[in-house]
Each structure stands twice: as structure tokens, then as C-alpha cells.
Design an enzyme around this catalytic site. Structure first.
Site, PDB file in Angstrom:
ATOM      1  N   GLU A   2      52.652  51.338   0.731  1.00 26.59           N
ATOM      2  CA  GLU A   2      52.397  52.152   1.927  1.00 26.59           C
ATOM      3  C   GLU A   2      50.955  51.991   2.406  1.00 26.59           C
ATOM      4  OE1 GLU A   2      54.440  56.245   1.526  1.00 26.59           O
ATOM      5  OE2 GLU A   2      54.385  55.404  -0.488  1.00 26.59           O
ATOM      6  N   LYS A   6      28.410  44.893  12.154  1.00 29.11           N
ATOM      7  CA  LYS A   6      28.552  44.742  10.697  1.00 29.11           C
ATOM      8  C   LYS A   6      29.505  45.714  10.028  1.00 29.11           C
ATOM      9  CE  LYS A   6      23.968  43.032  10.869  1.00 29.11           C
ATOM     10  NZ  LYS A   6      23.922  43.522  12.274  1.00 29.11           N
ATOM     11  N   TYR A  55      20.492  37.970  22.530  1.00 31.74           N
ATOM     12  CA  TYR A  55      20.677  39.117  21.638  1.00 31.74           C
ATOM     13  C   TYR A  55      20.524  40.428  22.389  1.00 31.74           C
ATOM     14  CZ  TYR A  55      20.015  42.417  17.798  1.00 31.74           C
ATOM     15  OH  TYR A  55      20.138  43.487  16.951  1.00 31.74           O
ATOM     16  N   GLN A  60      24.117  44.950  16.703  1.00 28.68           N
ATOM     17  CA  GLN A  60      23.948  45.567  15.383  1.00 28.68           C
ATOM     18  C   GLN A  60      25.225  46.314  14.975  1.00 28.68           C
ATOM     19  OE1 GLN A  60      20.079  47.237  14.059  1.00 28.68           O
ATOM     20  NE2 GLN A  60      21.082  49.222  14.284  1.00 28.68           N
ATOM     21  N   ASN A  85      16.287  37.877  15.150  1.00 24.10           N
ATOM     22  CA  ASN A  85      17.539  37.515  15.835  1.00 24.10           C
ATOM     23  C   ASN A  85      18.253  36.347  15.156  1.00 24.10           C
ATOM     24  OD1 ASN A  85      16.818  39.522  17.532  1.00 24.10           O
ATOM     25  ND2 ASN A  85      16.219  38.211  19.249  1.00 24.10           N
ATOM     26  N   LYS A 116      60.212  61.551  -8.883  1.00 26.15           N
ATOM     27  CA  LYS A 116      59.723  60.593  -7.892  1.00 26.15           C
ATOM     28  C   LYS A 116      58.870  59.472  -8.469  1.00 26.15           C
ATOM     29  CE  LYS A 116      59.348  61.399  -3.688  1.00 26.15           C
ATOM     30  NZ  LYS A 116      59.977  60.747  -2.546  1.00 26.15           N
ATOM     31  N   THR A 127      69.308  40.575  10.074  1.00 21.70           N
ATOM     32  CA  THR A 127      68.723  40.576  11.419  1.00 21.70           C
ATOM     33  C   THR A 127      68.981  41.983  11.933  1.00 21.70           C
ATOM     34  OG1 THR A 127      70.779  39.851  12.445  1.00 21.70           O
ATOM     35  CG2 THR A 127      69.218  38.112  11.858  1.00 21.70           C
ATOM     36  N   HIS A 128      68.064  42.528  12.693  1.00 25.02           N
ATOM     37  CA  HIS A 128      68.177  43.921  13.174  1.00 25.02           C
ATOM     38  C   HIS A 128      68.298  44.910  12.009  1.00 25.02           C
ATOM     39  CE1 HIS A 128      69.224  42.047  17.116  1.00 25.02           C
ATOM     40  NE2 HIS A 128      69.916  41.221  16.345  1.00 25.02           N
ATOM     41  N   SER A 181      54.983  62.160  -8.012  1.00 21.83           N
ATOM     42  CA  SER A 181      54.784  63.316  -7.136  1.00 21.83           C
ATOM     43  C   SER A 181      54.363  64.505  -7.982  1.00 21.83           C
ATOM     44  CB  SER A 181      56.086  63.623  -6.396  1.00 21.83           C
ATOM     45  OG  SER A 181      56.115  64.982  -6.000  1.00 21.83           O
TER      46      SER A 181
HETATM   47  N1  ARG Z   1      19.121  45.150  12.589  1.00 25.07           N
HETATM   48  C1  ARG Z   1      19.272  44.218  13.648  1.00 25.07           C
HETATM   49  C2  ARG Z   1      20.749  43.815  13.800  1.00 25.07           C
HETATM   50  O1  ARG Z   1      21.497  44.113  12.972  1.00 25.07           O
HETATM   51  C3  ARG Z   1      18.444  43.020  13.375  1.00 25.07           C
HETATM   52  C4  ARG Z   1      18.038  42.259  14.585  1.00 25.07           C
HETATM   53  C5  ARG Z   1      17.073  43.016  15.377  1.00 25.07           C
HETATM   54  N2  ARG Z   1      16.504  42.250  16.420  1.00 25.07           N
HETATM   55  C6  ARG Z   1      15.833  42.810  17.381  1.00 25.07           C
HETATM   56  N3  ARG Z   1      15.349  42.051  18.294  1.00 25.07           N
HETATM   57  N4  ARG Z   1      15.664  44.111  17.467  1.00 25.07           N
HETATM   58  O2  ARG Z   1      21.148  43.232  14.775  1.00 25.07           O
END
Ligand code: ARG
Length: 463
Positions: free
Chosen positions: A295, A330, A322, A327, A115, A288, A160-161, A282
Site C-alpha cells: 500500500e 533540491k 540562474y 534553490q 552558480n 488481520k 482484462t478489465h 491490526s
Molecule cells: N544555495 C543556492 C542554491 O541552492 C546556491 C547558489 C546561490 N547563487 C547565488 N547567486 N545566490 O541555488
């Protein structure tokens, strides 16, 4: 490990291994391997501290730290075999360490938990992205300053606008974006400073009974200090949300600029010519030249907002501390970071390479009765008229010009005097576009002298 065996890292109380679907939903190694370098740096700092505090012997610590470098080189060299059964980067690294150095590997996890480990790894990763964002923003700001300096006195319409409003200068318009990206830069620096506290040593949630030195690991990892509450340390993802909200605002700025470049590069506007290096063709229409980079920058903002909203939803309502929900933090941050960095780099490239079409800009600057305000101001300044009356008289003159299908400077003095007898020939001086911009000398105004002063202010500030 056979299919039916329990996990070697935590399987003591388990008689059977996880179902394949359990394994699939539980594993994060598919994405958190991106934090391998951070994980190993965190473990090396932790091991060194365990040695310094005599929690582990120097021999064990030396073996662990050396072994971790071997693991890192295997990962960097692409020979490392990642295992889904080992769930995440933390256990993949530790398990491989055990294969390499044997028994001492099992002592590395003393006084810590996944954790605090994951919070540390992720913070280190996000901190690197704040640094990359700072570099990207600085490069973009410098590219904009280059354009602003070159075109401090090039006239263009201000809108403006999306209707022509008053003439402005190219440099002034570029500097508007410098201000925006400058605020992004200050948000990046502010957030980076706030997040720079080490969670390592918070352990599972409550701290640890081992005599660890959290100040030592914090310092080794470049943190300003250890975080002050272990419960908060393992459950906090504010740093990632700070990153995503800064990225969202900055991506919004990028998107607005991208939209202007799409409009400006169209055949109807022709304000800028984008370089071949940042345009595409294009497959069917040979004539083009499309502003695809602009974009795509305009669109990337959607993913970044999505990540910001997504992580907010993950975190809202989670009880301390936690939960495995976290998880899910990420992938969204990884994707948003990649999108933001790429968008900034593409914008910097486009800005550096693009050519402002000065003639088109000048013609457009004079269109749409853009100096009507200058005329009204003249009536106030020279004839002492109240602004409201001046506004009305100017409106009448605009209507006359419109009916004659000409611009304000093309009206005759007789036309002018038919509306107000005291108007003199001097009025024509203020109807020119260059005079108009030169006169806007108020601080932060569009006059070339003001633009040059602001370019200098930014250069001094960034030096
Ligand atoms: N892979 C877990 C995460 O990304 C790691 C932490 C896991 N901790 C646990 N008590 N299961 O959060």
C-alpha cells in the site's frame, strides 16, 4: 557574526545584515547539507586545477585540499556547526575552511561562482542516485526473474478489465514487470549518460578570464566532458527533471504491481501469501495481516509525481540564467529519490519472500470460462469455420454452461453437438488450462517454453 553584521561572503556593499525572515527564506543549509560530500569533492577538484594551471600556488592548494578533508570529516563525524547565516553548504564549508587554514581559503573561489558550484554539486548528487536506482532496479528484476523461473508453468488467470480473460502462467506475469523495470533501467542509463557533463568553470554565467582547465575538473569528477555553454550550464536543471520523470514512470510501475499484490493477497483472491516480514497486523482485529508495504509503495508514487510537477513549475518561465527560484530544486528531488529507492527495495523484499498459492491460482485459472477462446480457435482450426462464426457458437456454449452452472470442460459432448453437430470429443483437449497455456507458443506468449526462453534472454542480457 552578530545579528546586525552583513554577510562575510558577499556583504561588502551591505551596511546591515538580513532580517530574520529574509534569512529564513534565503537559507538552504537545512537541506543542502546533504550535498556536503559532493561540494567538497567539487572544491578539491577545482583547487587542484587552480594549482595545475598556476592560478594558485602549490602551497595554497595543498592547504586548501587538506583543510577540505578536515571539514568533510567534521561533517561526517557530526561535529560540524551548520550556520543559517551562512545560507548554504557552499558558504558553510568555505567559512569553516577559513577558520581551519586561514587566508588561502579565500582563494578557493577564484574562477568559479556558487552558480556553477551548486549545479556541479547537485549533478554529482543526482548522478549517485541514478547509480543507486540502477542497482535497485537490477535487484528487483533479479527477484522477479527468480519468481518467473520457479513458476514458468504455474497457471493463473490472465485479466482484462479485471475480469478473467485467458489462462496465463505465473512466470509470464512476473516477466511483464521485468519488461517494465527493464525499460526503467534503460531510461536510467540513458539519462545518466546525457547528464554527465561538468558545469564547473561556467562560473557565474559567462565563464571566467582566469586560464582554468575545465577538462581537468570534468575528468577529476568523473564527467565525460565539460558542458559547452556556460549560460546553459548554470541554468540547466534538466538532469533533475530527467531523474524525476524516470522516477515517476518507474514509481507508476511499482504502484501497479503493488496494487496487484494488494488484490492478490486478499481473502477473496488468495493468489499470494506475503511474508510476515513484509506485512503488519491490526491493533484491533487479531486475524488481520495487512499488505502495508504494498500500500505504501502504491502511495509513494504521489510524492514522486508531486516532485516532478513541482520542479517543472519552478523551472518554467525562468529567464536565463540562474535565479534563486532554482534553490527550490533540491528538497523535492531528495524526497523523490528517497521514496523511489525505498519503494524499490521494499518491492524487491516482498517479491523475494512472497509465495504464490499454486492451487488457488489453478482453480482461478479454470474459472470464468477462461478457455472459451481456445474453444473458438479449435472450431476455426479443426472445422475450418470463420472466426466470427466460431466466436458466436462458443458464446452460445458459454451461455449453456452458465445456465447449467458449470464450466466449459463440464459440458457433455451432447451439449456441444446441440449447438454444432460436427464438434467431436477432441474438443475437450483444448479446454484444459494447462493445454491452453502450452499452446500459446507465439513469440512472447504465455507458454512455459516461451517464458523460460525469456528468462534466459534476460539473464544473458544482465550478465
Ligand atoms: N544555495 C543556492 C542554491 O541552492 C546556491 C547558489 C546561490 N547563487 C547565488 N547567486 N545566490 O541555488
Amino acid at each position: 557574526m552578530t545579528d546586525n553584521s552583513s554577510n562575510t561572503m558577499w556583504g561588502g556593499r551591505f551596511a546591515a545584515g538580513p532580517d530574520a525572515i529574509m534569512e529564513a527564506i534565503n537559507a538552504s543549509i537545512g537541506f543542502d547539507q546533504r550535498m556536503a560530500a559532493q561540494d567538497i569533492a567539487g572544491s578539491r577538484a577545482h583547487a587542484a586545477m587552480l594549482g595545475a594551471t598556476d592560478i594558485l600556488t602549490d602551497t595554497d592548494v595543498a592547504a586548501i585540499r587538506e583543510g577540505l578533508l578536515t571539514v568533510l570529516s567534521e561533517i561526517e563525524g557530526g561535529t560540524f556547526q551548520f550556520s543559517t547565516a551562512l545560507e548554504d553548504i557552499h558558504m558553510n564549508v568555505e567559512s569553516r575552511l577559513k577558520e581551519i587554514i586561514g587566508e588561502p581559503a579565500g582563494r578557493l573561489h577564484t574562477g568559479r561562482s556558487r552558480n556553477d558550484q551548486v549545479a556541479t554539486d547537485f549533478k554529482l548528487w543526482v548522478r549517485d542516485q541514478f547509480d543507486a536506482a540502477e542497482a535497485g532496479l537490477l535487484a528487483l528484476i533479479n527477484a522477479l526473474l527468480g519468481q518467473a523461473e520457479a513458476g514458468a508453468d504455474w497457471v493463473m488467470p490472465g485479466f482484462t478489465h479485471l475480469q478473467v480473460a485467458q489462462p496465463v502462467t505465473w512466470g509470464h506475469h512476473m516477466l511483464a514487470y521485468v519488461e517494465m523495470f527493464g525499460r526503467d533501467l534503460s531510461r536510467v542509463r540513458d539519462a545518466r549518460k546525457r547528464m554527465n557533463e561538468s558545469p564547473l568553470g561556467a562560473a557565474a554565467l559567462a565563464g571566467t578570464s582566469f586560464p582554468i582547465d575545465r577538462h581537468m575538473t570534468a575528468e577529476a569528477l568523473g564527467f565525460d566532458r565539460p558542458s559547452a555553454n556556460s549560460l546553459d550550464a548554470v541554468s540547466d536543471r534538466d538532469f533533475a527533471l530527467d531523474f524525476l520523470s524516470v522516477a515517476s514512470i518507474s514509481a507508476m510501475h511499482l504502484s501497479r504491481f503493488a496494487e496487484e499484490l494488494v488484490i492478490w493477497s486478499s481473502a477473496q483472491f488468495r493468489f499470494v501469501t506475503l511474508s510476515d516480514r513484509f506485512s503488519t497486523g491490526s491493533s484491533i482485529m487479531p486475524q488481520k495481516k495487512n499488505p502495508d508495504a504494498a500500500e505504501l509503495i502504491r502511495a509513494k508514487v504521489g510524492r514522486i509525481y508531486g516532485a516532478n510537477t513541482g520542479l517543472m513549475m519552478v523551472m518554467k518561465g525562468l529567464p536565463l540564467t540562474y535565479s534563486k527560484d532554482m534553490q527550490e530544486d533540491k528538497e523535492q528531488v531528495f524526497d523523490a529519490a528517497d521514496s523511489w529507492m525505498l519503494a524499490m527495495a521494499a518491492m524487491e523484499g516482498m517479491v523475494k519472500d512472497m509465495t504464490a498459492n499454486r492451487d488457488e491460482l489453478a482453480v482461478a485459472a479454470a474459472s470464468g470460462f477462461s478457455t472459451a477462446t481456445d474453444l473458438a480457435d479449435w472450431l476455426v482450426r479443426v472445422l475450418g469455420m470463420p472466426f466470427r462464426d466460431a466466436h458466436h457458437i462458443t458464446g452460445t456454449l458459454v451461455a449453456i454452461a452458465e445456465s447449467k452452472n458449470c464450466d466449459l470442460p463440464d459440458l457433455t459432448l451432447a451439449d456441444m453437438q446441440s449447438v454444432h453437430a460436427q464438434i467431436t470429443v477432441e474438443v475437450f483437449d483444448v479446454l484444459g488450462v494447462q493445454n491452453s497455456v502450452n499452446s500459446r507458443m507465439s513469440y512472447g506468449g504465455t507458454a512455459p517454453a516461451q517464458v523460460r526462453a525469456q528468462v534466459q534472454r534476460w539473464k544473458d542480457k544482465l550478465a
